[in-house]
Design a protein around this motif. Structure first.
Motif, PDB file in Angstrom:
ATOM      1  N   GLY A   6      10.379  66.346  59.511  1.00  0.00           N
ATOM      2  CA  GLY A   6       9.347  65.759  58.655  1.00  0.00           C
ATOM      3  C   GLY A   6       9.179  66.561  57.386  1.00  0.00           C
ATOM      4  N   ALA A   7       9.341  65.885  56.234  1.00  0.00           N
ATOM      5  CA  ALA A   7       9.207  66.573  54.937  1.00  0.00           C
ATOM      6  C   ALA A   7       7.997  66.066  54.174  1.00  0.00           C
ATOM      7  CB  ALA A   7      10.483  66.412  54.116  1.00  0.00           C
ATOM      8  N   GLY A   8       6.857  65.934  54.887  1.00  0.00           N
ATOM      9  CA  GLY A   8       5.580  65.759  54.194  1.00  0.00           C
ATOM     10  C   GLY A   8       5.166  67.144  53.704  1.00  0.00           C
ATOM     11  N   ILE A   9       3.944  67.243  53.185  1.00  0.00           N
ATOM     12  CA  ILE A   9       3.457  68.531  52.687  1.00  0.00           C
ATOM     13  C   ILE A   9       3.531  69.591  53.793  1.00  0.00           C
ATOM     14  CG2 ILE A   9       1.325  69.722  51.986  1.00  0.00           C
ATOM     15  CD1 ILE A   9       2.532  68.191  49.672  1.00  0.00           C
ATOM     16  N   SER A  10       3.189  69.209  55.033  1.00  0.00           N
ATOM     17  CA  SER A  10       3.169  70.189  56.131  1.00  0.00           C
ATOM     18  C   SER A  10       4.569  70.739  56.414  1.00  0.00           C
ATOM     19  CB  SER A  10       2.629  69.550  57.413  1.00  0.00           C
ATOM     20  OG  SER A  10       1.334  69.075  57.221  1.00  0.00           O
ATOM     21  N   GLY A  11       5.535  69.836  56.570  1.00  0.00           N
ATOM     22  CA  GLY A  11       6.892  70.272  56.898  1.00  0.00           C
ATOM     23  C   GLY A  11       7.510  71.061  55.761  1.00  0.00           C
ATOM     24  N   LEU A  12       7.317  70.574  54.523  1.00  0.00           N
ATOM     25  CA  LEU A  12       7.903  71.263  53.370  1.00  0.00           C
ATOM     26  C   LEU A  12       7.343  72.673  53.262  1.00  0.00           C
ATOM     27  CD1 LEU A  12       7.697  68.437  50.657  1.00  0.00           C
ATOM     28  CD2 LEU A  12       9.800  69.383  51.635  1.00  0.00           C
ATOM     29  N   SER A  13       6.017  72.770  53.438  1.00  0.00           N
ATOM     30  CA  SER A  13       5.432  74.080  53.213  1.00  0.00           C
ATOM     31  C   SER A  13       5.762  75.047  54.351  1.00  0.00           C
ATOM     32  CB  SER A  13       3.949  73.870  52.939  1.00  0.00           C
ATOM     33  OG  SER A  13       3.178  74.613  53.699  1.00  0.00           O
ATOM     34  N   CYS A  14       5.841  74.536  55.567  1.00  0.00           N
ATOM     35  CA  CYS A  14       6.232  75.399  56.695  1.00  0.00           C
ATOM     36  C   CYS A  14       7.677  75.899  56.491  1.00  0.00           C
ATOM     37  CB  CYS A  14       6.099  74.597  57.992  1.00  0.00           C
ATOM     38  SG  CYS A  14       6.450  75.552  59.458  1.00  0.00           S
TER      39      CYS A  14
ATOM     40  N   GLN B 201      12.637  59.413  55.747  1.00  0.00           N
ATOM     41  CA  GLN B 201      12.638  58.589  54.531  1.00  0.00           C
ATOM     42  C   GLN B 201      13.671  59.108  53.528  1.00  0.00           C
ATOM     43  OE1 GLN B 201       9.552  56.542  53.560  1.00  0.00           O
ATOM     44  NE2 GLN B 201       8.029  57.400  54.934  1.00  0.00           N
ATOM     45  N   THR B 202      13.906  58.305  52.485  1.00  0.00           N
ATOM     46  CA  THR B 202      14.889  58.736  51.489  1.00  0.00           C
ATOM     47  C   THR B 202      14.269  59.702  50.477  1.00  0.00           C
ATOM     48  OG1 THR B 202      14.384  56.726  50.308  1.00  0.00           O
ATOM     49  CG2 THR B 202      16.396  56.708  51.630  1.00  0.00           C
TER      50      THR B 202
ATOM     51  N   THR C  31      11.020  62.861  49.821  1.00  0.00           N
ATOM     52  CA  THR C  31      10.142  63.809  50.519  1.00  0.00           C
ATOM     53  C   THR C  31       8.687  63.584  50.078  1.00  0.00           C
ATOM     54  OG1 THR C  31      10.427  65.383  48.735  1.00  0.00           O
ATOM     55  CG2 THR C  31      11.948  65.580  50.602  1.00  0.00           C
ATOM     56  N   GLY C  32       7.767  64.301  50.709  1.00  0.00           N
ATOM     57  CA  GLY C  32       6.354  64.243  50.285  1.00  0.00           C
ATOM     58  C   GLY C  32       5.446  63.563  51.293  1.00  0.00           C
ATOM     59  N   GLY C  33       6.010  62.695  52.153  1.00  0.00           N
ATOM     60  CA  GLY C  33       5.171  61.997  53.128  1.00  0.00           C
ATOM     61  C   GLY C  33       4.073  61.226  52.416  1.00  0.00           C
ATOM     62  N   ASN C  34       2.819  61.500  52.788  1.00  0.00           N
ATOM     63  CA  ASN C  34       1.666  60.811  52.177  1.00  0.00           C
ATOM     64  C   ASN C  34       1.529  61.103  50.683  1.00  0.00           C
ATOM     65  OD1 ASN C  34      -0.781  61.235  54.883  1.00  0.00           O
ATOM     66  ND2 ASN C  34       0.869  59.775  54.622  1.00  0.00           N
ATOM     67  N   ALA C  35       2.018  62.269  50.256  1.00  0.00           N
ATOM     68  CA  ALA C  35       1.754  62.716  48.878  1.00  0.00           C
ATOM     69  C   ALA C  35       2.768  62.106  47.914  1.00  0.00           C
ATOM     70  CB  ALA C  35       1.797  64.242  48.815  1.00  0.00           C
ATOM     71  N   ARG C  36       2.412  60.979  47.337  1.00  0.00           N
ATOM     72  CA  ARG C  36       3.336  60.268  46.441  1.00  0.00           C
ATOM     73  C   ARG C  36       2.616  59.804  45.192  1.00  0.00           C
ATOM     74  NH1 ARG C  36       6.194  55.850  50.211  1.00  0.00           N
ATOM     75  NH2 ARG C  36       6.353  57.112  52.085  1.00  0.00           N
ATOM     76  N   SER C  37       3.114  60.209  44.054  1.00  0.00           N
ATOM     77  CA  SER C  37       2.549  59.769  42.769  1.00  0.00           C
ATOM     78  C   SER C  37       3.555  58.819  42.130  1.00  0.00           C
ATOM     79  CB  SER C  37       2.349  60.972  41.846  1.00  0.00           C
ATOM     80  OG  SER C  37       1.641  61.994  42.514  1.00  0.00           O
ATOM     81  N   VAL C  38       3.085  57.636  41.786  1.00  0.00           N
ATOM     82  CA  VAL C  38       3.992  56.626  41.237  1.00  0.00           C
ATOM     83  C   VAL C  38       3.565  56.273  39.810  1.00  0.00           C
ATOM     84  CG1 VAL C  38       4.844  54.264  41.562  1.00  0.00           C
ATOM     85  CG2 VAL C  38       4.358  55.695  43.539  1.00  0.00           C
ATOM     86  N   HIS C  39       4.510  56.297  38.877  1.00  0.00           N
ATOM     87  CA  HIS C  39       4.212  55.980  37.467  1.00  0.00           C
ATOM     88  C   HIS C  39       4.725  54.570  37.168  1.00  0.00           C
ATOM     89  CE1 HIS C  39       3.560  60.328  36.440  1.00  0.00           C
ATOM     90  NE2 HIS C  39       4.240  60.429  37.565  1.00  0.00           N
TER      91      HIS C  39
ATOM     92  N   THR D 200      17.378  64.202  53.608  1.00  0.00           N
ATOM     93  CA  THR D 200      16.541  62.989  53.647  1.00  0.00           C
ATOM     94  C   THR D 200      17.342  61.855  54.292  1.00  0.00           C
ATOM     95  OG1 THR D 200      17.241  62.535  51.413  1.00  0.00           O
ATOM     96  CG2 THR D 200      15.084  63.547  51.656  1.00  0.00           C
ATOM     97  N   GLY D 201      16.681  60.772  54.590  1.00  0.00           N
ATOM     98  CA  GLY D 201      17.348  59.637  55.240  1.00  0.00           C
ATOM     99  C   GLY D 201      17.878  60.008  56.607  1.00  0.00           C
ATOM    100  N   THR D 202      17.257  60.985  57.244  1.00  0.00           N
ATOM    101  CA  THR D 202      17.748  61.483  58.538  1.00  0.00           C
ATOM    102  C   THR D 202      16.616  61.436  59.570  1.00  0.00           C
ATOM    103  OG1 THR D 202      19.251  62.947  57.348  1.00  0.00           O
ATOM    104  CG2 THR D 202      18.844  63.478  59.659  1.00  0.00           C
ATOM    105  N   ALA D 203      16.585  60.371  60.330  1.00  0.00           N
ATOM    106  CA  ALA D 203      15.539  60.242  61.355  1.00  0.00           C
ATOM    107  C   ALA D 203      15.946  60.991  62.615  1.00  0.00           C
ATOM    108  CB  ALA D 203      15.318  58.777  61.681  1.00  0.00           C
ATOM    109  N   VAL D 204      15.042  61.771  63.147  1.00  0.00           N
ATOM    110  CA  VAL D 204      15.316  62.442  64.430  1.00  0.00           C
ATOM    111  C   VAL D 204      14.998  61.472  65.554  1.00  0.00           C
ATOM    112  CG1 VAL D 204      14.576  64.316  65.951  1.00  0.00           C
ATOM    113  CG2 VAL D 204      14.935  64.745  63.514  1.00  0.00           C
ATOM    114  N   LEU D 205      15.951  61.322  66.463  1.00  0.00           N
ATOM    115  CA  LEU D 205      15.791  60.350  67.540  1.00  0.00           C
ATOM    116  C   LEU D 205      15.414  61.007  68.854  1.00  0.00           C
ATOM    117  CD1 LEU D 205      18.964  58.167  66.853  1.00  0.00           C
ATOM    118  CD2 LEU D 205      16.617  57.798  66.057  1.00  0.00           C
ATOM    119  N   LYS D 206      15.915  62.253  69.054  1.00  0.00           N
ATOM    120  CA  LYS D 206      15.719  62.872  70.362  1.00  0.00           C
ATOM    121  C   LYS D 206      15.769  64.384  70.245  1.00  0.00           C
ATOM    122  CE  LYS D 206      17.409  62.485  75.048  1.00  0.00           C
ATOM    123  NZ  LYS D 206      18.565  62.373  75.872  1.00  0.00           N
ATOM    124  N   LEU D 207      14.953  65.022  71.066  1.00  0.00           N
ATOM    125  CA  LEU D 207      14.964  66.490  71.150  1.00  0.00           C
ATOM    126  C   LEU D 207      15.321  66.871  72.569  1.00  0.00           C
ATOM    127  CD1 LEU D 207      11.615  67.746  69.583  1.00  0.00           C
ATOM    128  CD2 LEU D 207      13.937  68.132  68.772  1.00  0.00           C
TER     129      LEU D 207
END
Ligand code: FAD
Length: 464
Positions: A9-17, A34-35, A37-45, A229-236
């Motif tokens: 996960g490359a939202g703010i939490s994953g990126l910062s960790c 997703q293709t 990063t940022g998760g919830n944090a997205r600024s669109v112009h 990016t574009g890499t979904a984890v399916l199983k651990l």
């Protein structure tokens, strides 16, 4: 592929960790479904407007908070709220009520009845809670400030921050600092006065010219090729020396430790066989859907001054907007010259069903509702809606127990860690702080482990 740590996960939490782990010298890889990063944090112009699809501000009032920004070299480019943010607005069935941001604002405004104001002001006379029973936000606020304040101020606030219901959210989980203020100072008012003297954190909201996405973009640039990016984890799968992480299109990666920085329902699915206790705890954290409808207008369409952050709404069945932000008042550059921008938040646990309306209908209903409140004439010049099918995690009663189960996953399954907005607060700052704590725990665990990542032959010994 082998590495020390995989962060999922490359939202703010994953990126910062991951960033903290990288700085501590670990070989870290981030996998993001997703293709971008940022998760919830997205600024669109678009068309000269800047829409924040998720967060719009970061609260850096805590000393540790400003350090996060400073470390990323983002302090000088950060922008404070604009000078026209002079009021907070609350909205009830009568309309909008502007309340000065002055500490006496609520007491001086006519939004609350005289009796409600007296009950609120006598908070410091209320005894400190002596038993350990868990309270909802509404119970806590009613006990300390009276039911009027709980219904008319705290319930809209809970809807604004969590898109949640103050009657089901836990005070200890959602607003631990308030519960602590009561215990430490015997009263919230006394605690807040202490904050004015600098002994407790206050509030300082920031963003950047290009929006909150600046934070995730900076972390992403620093992490560079460590992100897939574009890499979904399916199983651990657990192995003798760590984990096997199976992905949709990047094959299998082996790591000594793994950090799940995904939404709670995703964590629940990935942990089902690995750590059923954490799977149950994360699976119990609901995140009802949210829609963000963003409308832009020419200034001459609006009579209201928009001289605040926006407004929060009391619960009212007939209304669609739970809260709104006056984006172009908050920060420069959110709308072209002579235009204004307003973001409206819909759904959450108050009215999840409303998010499934078609975008066009949402835009029409939101515009109608705003027109009555802000004196708007005509249709918006731009309108966009972003949907979050899983919105914000709800810290309902029992959250503290669930959090403890999740945070101790590494004691049951060495090398397994979680971080994210479903643990100790949903704000970006809470996420950055949780991520740092998690990164430090991961470092300690790696230092304690012997040897490196298992070789291919060892994978035969993998256990589920
Ligand atoms: C509408 C809205 C407004 C908000 N406003 C504010 C605000 O003004 N200020 C503030 O401080 N906070 C605000 N917040 C809260 C804050 O933005 C979030 O809590 C925070 O961004 C969450 O970050 P996260 O990394 O924990 O989770 P997320 O952003 O949800 O990131 C999780 C990541 O995991 C990825 N993922 C999921 N499954 C997989 C998988 N199987 N494999 C790989 N990757 C996967 C996802 O794609 C996602 O990128 C707001 C949130 C919303 C939704």
């Amino acid at each position: 592929m082998n590495c020390d740590v995989v962060v999922i996960g490359a939202g703010i939490s994953g990126l910062s960790c991951a960033h903290d782990l990288m700085l501590q010298g670990h070989d870290v890889r981030i996998l993001e479904r997703q293709t971008s990063t940022g998760g919830n944090a997205r600024s669109v112009h678009f068309d000269g407007f800047l829409m924040e699809q998720g967060p719009s501000t970061i609260n850096v009032a805590y000393p540790s908070a400003i350090n996060h920004i400073r470390e990323l070299d983002l302090e000088n480019s950060a922008r404070e709220l604009g000078p026209n943010v002079r009021k907070r607005y609350l909205r009830d069935s009568r309309g909008l009520h502007g309340i000065s941001v002055h500490p006496m604002g609520f007491f001086l405004s006519g939004y609350l009845s005289l009796g409600e104001r007296l009950a609120m002001a006598s908070e410091f006379l209320q005894p400190r809670k002596s038993d350990k029973t868990e309270e909802t936000i509404h119970q806590f606020a009613s006990r300390r400030f009276g039911t009027g304040f709980a219904d008319k101020v705290i319930d809209p606030l809970a809807a604004g921050i969590f898109m949640g219901d103050s009657k089901s959210l836990s005070i200890a989980g959602a607003f631990p600092k308030l519960a602590e203020l009561e215990q430490r100072h015997g009263s919230i008012i006394r605690g807040i006065l202490a904050s004015k003297r600098g002994t407790e954190p206050g509030r300082r909201l920031l963003s950047w010219d290009s929006g909150i996405g600046t934070l995730s973009r900076t972390l992403t640039q620093r992490l560079g090729t460590r992100i897939n990016t574009g890499t979904a984890v399916l199983k651990l799968t657990r192995t003798t020396s760590g984990f096997k992480i199976s992905t949709a299109n990047t094959g299998t990666i082996r790591a000594r430790a793994v950090v799940l920085a995904v939404q709670p329902h995703v964590a629940a699915a990935l942990l089902e066989n690995l750590d059923p206790e954490s799977a149950d705890a994360t699976g119990a954290i609901a995140a009802p859907p949210i829609a963000v409808t963003y409308l832009g207008y020419h200034k001459n369409q609006i009579t209201h001054e928009l001289d605040g952050l926006g407004f929060l709404s009391t619960k009212n069945e007939g209304q669609i907007i739970s809260g709104a932000q006056f984006c172009s008042t908050m920060f420069d550059g959110r709308a072209p010259a002579d235009h204004v921008a307003i973001s409206c938040y819909i759904g959450g646990s108050r009215s999840p069903e409303k998010t499934s309306l078609p975008d066009k209908e949402l835009s029409t209903l939101v515009n109608q509702e705003l027109s009555g409140l802000l004196g708007i004439k005509g249709s918006p010049v731009v309108s966009r809606t972003h949907h979050w099918p899983r919105g914000l995690p709800q810290y309902t009663l029992g959250h503290e127990n669930r959090r403890k189960i999740i945070e101790t996953a590494h004691q049951r399954i060495p090398g397994l860690f979680m971080t994210g907005n479903f643990l100790k607060g949903v704000s970006i700052i809470n996420c950055l702080e949780s991520a740092r704590t998690t990164a430090n725990l991961v470092c300690t665990s790696l230092e304690m482990k012997d040897g490196g990542v298992e070789d291919e032959s060892a994978s035969n010994m993998a256990q589920n």
